[in-house]
Design an enzyme around this catalytic site. Structure first.
Site, PDB file in Angstrom:
ATOM      1  N   GLU A 175       0.808  -1.221   0.000  1.00  0.00           N
ATOM      2  CA  GLU A 175       0.000   0.000   0.000  1.00  0.00           C
ATOM      3  C   GLU A 175       0.844   1.275   0.000  1.00  0.00           C
ATOM      4  OE1 GLU A 175      -2.575   0.613   3.415  1.00  0.00           O
ATOM      5  OE2 GLU A 175      -3.632   2.250   2.438  1.00  0.00           O
ATOM      6  N   LYS A 217      -2.460  -1.903  -3.251  1.00  0.00           N
ATOM      7  CA  LYS A 217      -3.506  -1.027  -2.688  1.00  0.00           C
ATOM      8  C   LYS A 217      -3.050   0.418  -2.847  1.00  0.00           C
ATOM      9  CE  LYS A 217      -5.996  -0.007   1.582  1.00  0.00           C
ATOM     10  NZ  LYS A 217      -6.737  -0.597   2.692  1.00  0.00           N
TER      11      LYS A 217
HETATM   12  P1  13P Z   1      -9.142   4.610   3.898  1.00  0.00           P
HETATM   13  O1  13P Z   1      -9.979   3.895   2.892  1.00  0.00           O
HETATM   14  O2  13P Z   1      -9.916   5.238   5.004  1.00  0.00           O
HETATM   15  O3  13P Z   1      -8.140   5.528   3.249  1.00  0.00           O
HETATM   16  O4  13P Z   1      -8.264   3.517   4.620  1.00  0.00           O
HETATM   17  C1  13P Z   1      -7.666   2.531   3.884  1.00  0.00           C
HETATM   18  C2  13P Z   1      -6.510   2.006   4.619  1.00  0.00           C
HETATM   19  O5  13P Z   1      -6.418   0.840   4.890  1.00  0.00           O
HETATM   20  C3  13P Z   1      -5.447   2.942   5.013  1.00  0.00           C
HETATM   21  O6  13P Z   1      -4.316   2.213   5.391  1.00  0.00           O
END
Ligand code: 13P
Length: 336
Positions: A175, A217
């Site tokens: 991510e 992600k």
């Molecule tokens: P949000 O969708 O609130 O941005 O959170 C996703 C997430 O896992 C952040 O690490």
């Protein structure tokens, strides 16, 4: 190990389904609960998780849930451990394994902690029934950021993390989040995201991470929250897909966006539009939202037991609309 990872990917890459990020750290959960006037304790956090994770038929729309360490050992109102609640519904339990942000070389930027002792923690998480992991790196957009140094550091750490997880039979969610905060334009966001993703995939390749057994992600390519003349749905969807096509190898099975501070409706509309552009996408594109799935439920719940059905209804509405969006079948009228 390969077979185990393959099975997890198969269970997590399902048309019409996405991932719920219910992995807010204690600090973040405390902020969310404060917004509805609820004190954050182990028990109120458990109750909050219970609202989402026991929502009826959540499994129609959600195939994986990212949990926070504390939740792994907590039980539903029916006294069943949360990972087991999910497993019984055919939902894959996962776990956030990074340990949050820290100052990066005294600059204004932050890197992500958590590689130290990771192997030992993974053993524990696996015993608790998790099958995938998540690690979040963040980048701010401004004149001097994201810096080349931070881009390189985060890319290297994300790759090390992903490699270690695959060695333990856990599918890594990688991510890299380009933050929405600020006044930057969508094109500035594009440039930053392109650089970040290029570096991440170069590092994954260098570490021999198996891309076909990983999930990305990312954030969407979007105008800064405080920008003037923010880009509309078509532009966000078009530029996001363009940027991903320029940087993400076709071998990756799934891209699951974070919502990053978009409103729930925006996050759904943007995802939906990516599926109606008429472009052939080499990967599955879905969601891994935290706020965009849970915020309406949090507001409906207000920490009260009698509001749980209304809160679950609000949560399932977002889950269903995002499920439709993964197939390009969402329409704004469905909000009413
Ligand atoms: P949000 O969708 O609130 O941005 O959170 C996703 C997430 O896992 C952040 O690490």
């Amino acid at each position: 190990m390969g077979e185990e990872l393959k099975k997890t990917i198969k269970d997590m890459v399902v048309v019409g389904k996405g991932i719920l990020a219910a992995d807010e750290s204690v600090g973040t959960a405390t902020k969310r609960l404060a917004s509805i006037g609820v004190e954050s304790t182990e028990e109120t956090r458990r109750q909050y998780r219970n609202v989402m994770l026991t929502a009826p038929e959540i499994e129609k729309y959600i195939c994986g849930v990212i949990l926070f360490e504390e939740t792994l050992h907590q039980k539903s109102n029916n006294s069943i451990l949360f990972p087991e609640v999910l497993r019984k519904k055919g939902i894959v339990p996962g776990i956030k394994v990074d340990q949050g942000l820290a100052d990066f070389n005294g600059s204004a930027e932050q890197y992500t902690k958590g590689l130290e002792g990771l192997r030992n923690r993974l053993e524990e998480y696996k015993k608790a029934g998790t099958r995938f992991t998540k690690w979040r790196a963040v980048y701010s957009v401004s004149e001097n950021t994201p810096s080349e140094k931070l881009i390189a550091r985060n890319a290297a750490d994300l790759a090390k993390y992903a490699k270690i997880c695959q060695e333990h039979g856990l599918v890594p969610i990688v991510e890299p989040e380009v933050l929405i905060d600020g006044t930057h334009s969508i094109d500035e966001c594009y440039k930053a995201t392109e650089k970040v993703l290029k570096a991440v995939f170069d590092s994954l390749k260098k570490e021999n991470v198996m891309l076909e057994l990983s999930i990305l992600k990312p954030s969407m390519v979007i105008s800064g929250k405080e920008a003037q003349n923010r880009a509309g749905v078509d532009e966000v969807a078009g530029k996001t897909v363009k940027c991903l096509k320029a940087t993400v190898p076709a071998g990756l099975p799934s891209i699951n966006f974070l919502s990053g501070g978009q409103t729930p409706q925006e996050a759904t509309a943007h995802l939906n539009r990516m599926h109606t552009l008429g472009e052939k996408l080499p990967w599955y594109i879905s969601f891994s939202y935290a706020r965009a799935l849970q915020d309406p439920a949090l507001k409906a719940w207000k920490g009260r037991e009698e509001n749980v059905p209304a809160a679950q209804k609000a949560f399932l509405k977002r889950a269903r609309l995002n499920s439709l969006a993964t197939m390009g079948k969402y329409a704004e009228e469905m909000e009413n």
